[in-house]
Design an enzyme around this catalytic site. Structure first.
Site, PDB file in Angstrom:
ATOM      1  N   LYS A  15       5.490  -9.917   9.402  1.00  0.00           N
ATOM      2  CA  LYS A  15       4.870  -9.034  10.398  1.00  0.00           C
ATOM      3  C   LYS A  15       3.347  -9.198  10.361  1.00  0.00           C
ATOM      4  O   LYS A  15       2.689  -9.211  11.398  1.00  0.00           O
ATOM      5  CB  LYS A  15       5.241  -7.577  10.148  1.00  0.00           C
ATOM      6  CG  LYS A  15       4.642  -6.624  11.198  1.00  0.00           C
ATOM      7  CD  LYS A  15       5.087  -5.190  10.987  1.00  0.00           C
ATOM      8  CE  LYS A  15       4.444  -4.585   9.766  1.00  0.00           C
ATOM      9  NZ  LYS A  15       2.965  -4.390   9.965  1.00  0.00           N
ATOM     10  N   ASP A  16       2.793  -9.327   9.172  1.00  0.00           N
ATOM     11  CA  ASP A  16       1.359  -9.582   9.005  1.00  0.00           C
ATOM     12  C   ASP A  16       1.132 -11.097   8.979  1.00  0.00           C
ATOM     13  O   ASP A  16       0.701 -11.664   7.978  1.00  0.00           O
ATOM     14  CB  ASP A  16       0.850  -8.926   7.721  1.00  0.00           C
ATOM     15  CG  ASP A  16       1.008  -7.415   7.753  1.00  0.00           C
ATOM     16  OD1 ASP A  16       0.331  -6.773   8.571  1.00  0.00           O
ATOM     17  OD2 ASP A  16       1.819  -6.882   6.979  1.00  0.00           O
ATOM     18  N   LEU A  32       6.861   2.924   1.112  1.00  0.00           N
ATOM     19  CA  LEU A  32       7.792   1.805   1.145  1.00  0.00           C
ATOM     20  C   LEU A  32       8.938   2.057   2.113  1.00  0.00           C
ATOM     21  O   LEU A  32       9.503   3.139   2.178  1.00  0.00           O
ATOM     22  CB  LEU A  32       8.356   1.559  -0.260  1.00  0.00           C
ATOM     23  CG  LEU A  32       7.330   1.234  -1.352  1.00  0.00           C
ATOM     24  CD1 LEU A  32       8.049   0.863  -2.640  1.00  0.00           C
ATOM     25  CD2 LEU A  32       6.381   0.123  -0.928  1.00  0.00           C
ATOM     26  N   LEU A  43       9.340  -2.706  11.264  1.00  0.00           N
ATOM     27  CA  LEU A  43       9.088  -1.668  10.277  1.00  0.00           C
ATOM     28  C   LEU A  43       7.637  -1.721   9.811  1.00  0.00           C
ATOM     29  O   LEU A  43       7.094  -2.792   9.538  1.00  0.00           O
ATOM     30  CB  LEU A  43      10.020  -1.840   9.080  1.00  0.00           C
ATOM     31  CG  LEU A  43      11.502  -1.591   9.339  1.00  0.00           C
ATOM     32  CD1 LEU A  43      12.305  -1.718   8.042  1.00  0.00           C
ATOM     33  CD2 LEU A  43      11.722  -0.213   9.943  1.00  0.00           C
ATOM     34  N   SER A  44       7.019  -0.572   9.731  1.00  0.00           N
ATOM     35  CA  SER A  44       5.632  -0.455   9.301  1.00  0.00           C
ATOM     36  C   SER A  44       5.422   0.923   8.704  1.00  0.00           C
ATOM     37  O   SER A  44       6.008   1.913   9.177  1.00  0.00           O
ATOM     38  CB  SER A  44       4.681  -0.647  10.490  1.00  0.00           C
ATOM     39  OG  SER A  44       3.356  -0.298  10.138  1.00  0.00           O
ATOM     40  N   SER A  45       4.568   0.986   7.697  1.00  0.00           N
ATOM     41  CA  SER A  45       4.235   2.294   7.114  1.00  0.00           C
ATOM     42  C   SER A  45       3.567   3.196   8.133  1.00  0.00           C
ATOM     43  O   SER A  45       3.627   4.425   8.029  1.00  0.00           O
ATOM     44  CB  SER A  45       3.320   2.104   5.900  1.00  0.00           C
ATOM     45  OG  SER A  45       3.958   1.326   4.914  1.00  0.00           O
ATOM     46  N   MET A  47       0.837  -1.197   0.000  1.00  0.00           N
ATOM     47  CA  MET A  47       0.000   0.000   0.000  1.00  0.00           C
ATOM     48  C   MET A  47       0.875   1.251   0.000  1.00  0.00           C
ATOM     49  O   MET A  47       0.421   2.339   0.383  1.00  0.00           O
ATOM     50  CB  MET A  47      -0.953   0.002   1.186  1.00  0.00           C
ATOM     51  CG  MET A  47      -2.009  -1.087   1.112  1.00  0.00           C
ATOM     52  SD  MET A  47      -3.534  -0.733   2.024  1.00  0.00           S
ATOM     53  CE  MET A  47      -2.904  -0.486   3.671  1.00  0.00           C
ATOM     54  N   VAL A  63      11.373  -7.291   9.152  1.00  0.00           N
ATOM     55  CA  VAL A  63      12.552  -6.423   9.210  1.00  0.00           C
ATOM     56  C   VAL A  63      12.320  -5.398  10.313  1.00  0.00           C
ATOM     57  O   VAL A  63      11.227  -4.833  10.436  1.00  0.00           O
ATOM     58  CB  VAL A  63      12.795  -5.732   7.860  1.00  0.00           C
ATOM     59  CG1 VAL A  63      13.983  -4.781   7.949  1.00  0.00           C
ATOM     60  CG2 VAL A  63      13.020  -6.771   6.771  1.00  0.00           C
ATOM     61  N   HIS A 114       9.577  -3.565   2.913  1.00  0.00           N
ATOM     62  CA  HIS A 114       9.093  -3.769   1.550  1.00  0.00           C
ATOM     63  C   HIS A 114      10.249  -4.043   0.588  1.00  0.00           C
ATOM     64  O   HIS A 114      10.180  -4.944  -0.260  1.00  0.00           O
ATOM     65  CB  HIS A 114       8.340  -2.533   1.052  1.00  0.00           C
ATOM     66  CG  HIS A 114       7.117  -2.193   1.819  1.00  0.00           C
ATOM     67  ND1 HIS A 114       7.020  -1.044   2.562  1.00  0.00           N
ATOM     68  CD2 HIS A 114       5.928  -2.832   1.958  1.00  0.00           C
ATOM     69  CE1 HIS A 114       5.814  -0.972   3.108  1.00  0.00           C
ATOM     70  NE2 HIS A 114       5.134  -2.054   2.776  1.00  0.00           N
TER      71      HIS A 114
END
Length: 285
Positions: A151-152, A35, A184-186, A32, A176, A39
């Site tokens: 992570k998901d 990045l 790490l997440s948006s 989504m 990561v 990603h």
């Protein structure tokens, strides 16, 4: 050097058909946007596995439970394309909502079972939205491989592709993390400096909990203490902290086989998720 951007499914299929005539293997990395290194690690892994890599960028309205959350989600297409270019990704597929869900769109892909607990319990309809858009992306790209981050973890257990006989192999890649352990997440860009300092406490508590459980601590009291520790660290709510079987996400009252410790918690107005693998210390699994 720039990555080509395609915005229509028809143009995407034309490109893929030409690649197929060359006999190449194709991978897709659904995103989504916004990045980050997580990603980009998926893109690198895909480039090692396939001859052509498609990165998709689509902020999917069907997987949001809140219109405010959807509106607040960052859109950074130019920056994302710039990050992909030096990696050698072959295509960025960035459709708009009208392309993905044209007038009269009336189909939903729903996966029961694994989608019903954890995030599914707190985000009704979320996994229907995920399964629907991912099914469309798999069919539009005709990819041989789909790359997703662990992570998901609940998301990668959705058996939609297998149940619908979509000929694609799902590749799950490790989470990561930042140097301080934050996954790490948006969504991390929403954290204030003070919240960012608190955020790594979630992964820290998970790792300590995994170690305790691995050494034989009783599951329910240990999880209760760990929930309290997350709140004491500065999180305002813990939606769930659960021990689940790694293979199928069944709840585990005791640690007797490979498992995942999964959590979702709110830090201010930002919802963060994380998970860690664990098994009983001394096990050969």
């Amino acid at each position: 050097m720039s990555v080509p951007i395609v915005r229509s499914a028809d143009q995407l299929r034309e490109t893929v058909a030409a690649w197929r005539r060359e006999g190449v293997r194709i991978a897709v990395v659904p995103t989504m946007g916004v990045l980050h290194e997580g990603h980009l690690s998926l893109v690198r892994a895909a480039l090692e596995k396939a001859d052509r890599v498609i990165v998709t960028l689509f902020v999917n309205p069907k997987q949001f439970n809140s219109q405010a959350d959807l509106a607040a989600y960052p859109r950074t297409e130019d920056e994302d394309a710039a990050k992909l270019a030096p990696l050698g990704a072959h295509l960025l597929y960035a459709p708009d909502a009208e392309e993905m869900y044209p007038a009269g769109f009336a189909t939903t892909v729903s996966v029961s079972g694994v989608s019903e607990g954890l995030c599914g319990a707190f985000r009704p309809g979320h996994f229907d939205g995920v399964a629907t858009v991912v099914a469309k992306l798999f069919l539009q790209t005709s990819a041989d491989f789909g790359f997703f981050g662990e992570k998901d973890f609940q998301q990668i257990h959705l058996r939609m592709a297998r149940d619908l006989d979509i000929p694609i192999t799902i590749v799950a890649c490790p989470t990561v993390r930042e140097a301080d352990g934050l996954a790490l997440s948006s969504r991390n860009v929403r954290l204030s400096p003070a919240q960012r300092a608190v955020a790594p406490k979630l992964s820290s508590v998970l790792l300590k909990t995994a170690e305790r459980l691995g050494r034989g601590s009783p599951v329910l009291p240990t999880l209760a203490e760990s929930r309290a520790a997350i709140l004491a660290a500065g999180y305002r709510e813990v939606e769930y902290l659960e021990l689940r079987e790694e293979a199928d996400l069944h709840p585990m009252p005791s640690l007797d086989r490979p498992a995942r410790l999964l959590a979702a918690a709110w830090l201010g107005g930002t919802r963060l998720i994380d998970n860690v693998r664990l098994f009983r210390i001394g096990s050969t699994d």
